[in-house]
Write an enzyme that holds these catalytic residues in place. Structure first.
Site, short mmCIF file in Angstrom:
data_model
loop_
_atom_site.label_atom_id
_atom_site.label_comp_id
_atom_site.label_asym_id
_atom_site.label_seq_id
_atom_site.Cartn_x
_atom_site.Cartn_y
_atom_site.Cartn_z
N VAL A 139 0.86 -1.19 0.00
CA VAL A 139 0.00 0.00 0.00
C VAL A 139 0.89 1.23 0.00
CG1 VAL A 139 -2.04 -1.03 1.01
CG2 VAL A 139 -0.24 -0.25 2.51
N CYS A 140 0.62 2.17 -0.88
CA CYS A 140 1.55 3.26 -1.13
C CYS A 140 0.81 4.54 -1.49
CB CYS A 140 2.49 2.92 -2.29
SG CYS A 140 3.33 1.34 -2.10
N THR A 141 1.56 5.64 -1.55
CA THR A 141 1.06 6.90 -2.11
C THR A 141 2.09 7.41 -3.10
OG1 THR A 141 -0.08 7.46 -0.04
CG2 THR A 141 0.29 9.24 -1.62
#
Length: 393
Positions: A139-141
């Site tokens: 999970v990343c931005t």
């Protein structure tokens, strides 16, 4: 802590599009405090290595693997310990099944993985598993933004380790703790020259973030779909697609073989692969930025910076553009709010780093922030964590 937080969120979700988290976990943009957490000297905490593509694949990773073998073994040991209570024969399964499948990997990845196993003394099956488990749940931005003069900047937080062993003493995810010790930068060399740059976890041969000077930058965020990374792994394990492309290997292939933003875009949009993904692609010219939402065999959605509703930036977490995030995992809303507070006139490494250092885009899973400029070839990796009472993801 996690139990009480989950109950509060479950009660709040009934009618809310964006759930405001309870204190002290609520979203917070540090720009509101007029804080600047960006310290460019921190990039030097991350060591640089060379991977020479002119060498045989069996020799390229020996230095990195040898220097980091204790960290690699420690991480794999934690992974297996987490799996074993649910799957008592986990280590035998990994050694046997993944070890048997390793010879079927495509080149040059096959020889590279074999050499890492040899250099570290870690069983081949475990090194093979280590090189594909990032395909499942990252999970990343990611952010691409351009300033008023059209200079493009690309950045991302990499968050990994969700549900992989909560440490009640340190209040952190066990896998995230281990990964922070394994972050390296890599200069990829070809014909005696720099071909591109990336950052990696030591011993991991794929790419999640890379920059090809004067051409393009690339990040990859997981796209959660019913037919997703687990499906691709199962197809590969059962030999149904032994030569299929993992998303991190497709990213690497693109950096090695494509020379322009448009060539990279076409390749990432149309090459069949084993796991769905968001490829976030940046260039060196005004408006060169896009989000490619990939399924296994095609592009499901293309979002261009030139037509972005935000005008001057794109922000991607792990949801299709224009769709509502899961209430337990809404990092888009705080990200959009903080980018809007930044404003276009403050776009640059400092401004975007501060956005990505704001909660909940910064959370207990965050291991690092990478900052890239294709135009200047500037590439910085800065270690990240979220100490204290911080949202777990």
């Amino acid at each position: 802590m996690l139990r009480e937080l989950s109950v509060l969120l479950l009660v709040a979700v009934c009618a809310a599009k964006h759930v405001e988290l309870p204190a002290p976990f609520k979203d917070h943009c540090i720009l509101d405090d007029k804080q600047n957490l960006y310290d460019p000297s921190k990039q030097f905490d991350i060591k640089w290595y060379d991977v020479n593509l002119d060498l045989p694949p069996s020799e390229r990773w020996v230095q990195i693997a040898t220097a980091n073998k204790e960290h690699i073994a420690d991480l794999i040991g934690v992974l297996i310990n987490l799996i074993t209570p649910w799957f008592p024969n986990a280590i035998d399964f990994v050694d046997d099944v993944f070890g048997d499948l390793a010879p079927k990997l495509a080149q040059p990845y096959r020889d590279e993985i074999f050499s890492i196993a040899n250099a570290t003394g870690i069983p081949l099956g475990q090194i093979t598993m280590y090189n594909i488990f990032y395909e499942i749940f990252t999970v990343c931005t990611s952010v691409i933004a351009q300033d008023k003069d059209g200079h493009v900047f690309h950045a991302r937080n990499l968050d990994f380790g969700l549900f992989m062993g909560w440490d009640p003493v340190l209040h952190d995810w066990q896998i995230s703790q281990k990964l922070r010790k394994m972050i390296i930068n890599v200069n990829w060399l070809k014909d005696g020259k720099l071909l591109y740059k990336s950052n990696n976890f030591a011993g991991y041969i794929g790419i999640y973030n890379g920059l090809k000077p004067n051409a393009f930058s690339l990040t990859a965020d997981d796209r959660f779909q019913l037919v997703g990374g687990y499906y691709g792994i199962l197809k590969w394990v059962f030999g149904l697609e032994a030569d299929g492309k993992w998303m991190s290997w497709l990213a690497r292939e693109t950096l090695e073989t494509k020379t322009t933003y448009l060539d990279a875009k076409e390749h990432l949009m149309n090459t069949p692969m084993l796991s769905p993904v968001y490829f976030i692609l940046g260039g060196s010219k005004k408006d060169e930025g896009c989000i490619i939402a990939r399924s296994l065999d095609k592009t499901a959605l293309l979002t261009e910076m030139a037509t972005s509703p935000h005008g001057w930036y794109l922000l991607e977490t792990n949801y299709d553009q224009g769709t509502e995030d899961l209430y337990l995992d809404d990092r888009d809303t705080p990200g959009f709010r903080c980018m809007d507070k930044l404003t276009q006139k403050n776009v640059g490494f400092e401004g975007i780093f501060n956005v990505l250092s704001s909660r909940t885009n910064l959370n207990k899973l965050t291991t690092y922030t990478v900052l890239m400029s294709v135009e200047t070839s500037r590439f910085e990796t800065i270690l990240q964590s979220c100490p204290g009472e911080c949202y777990p993801w």
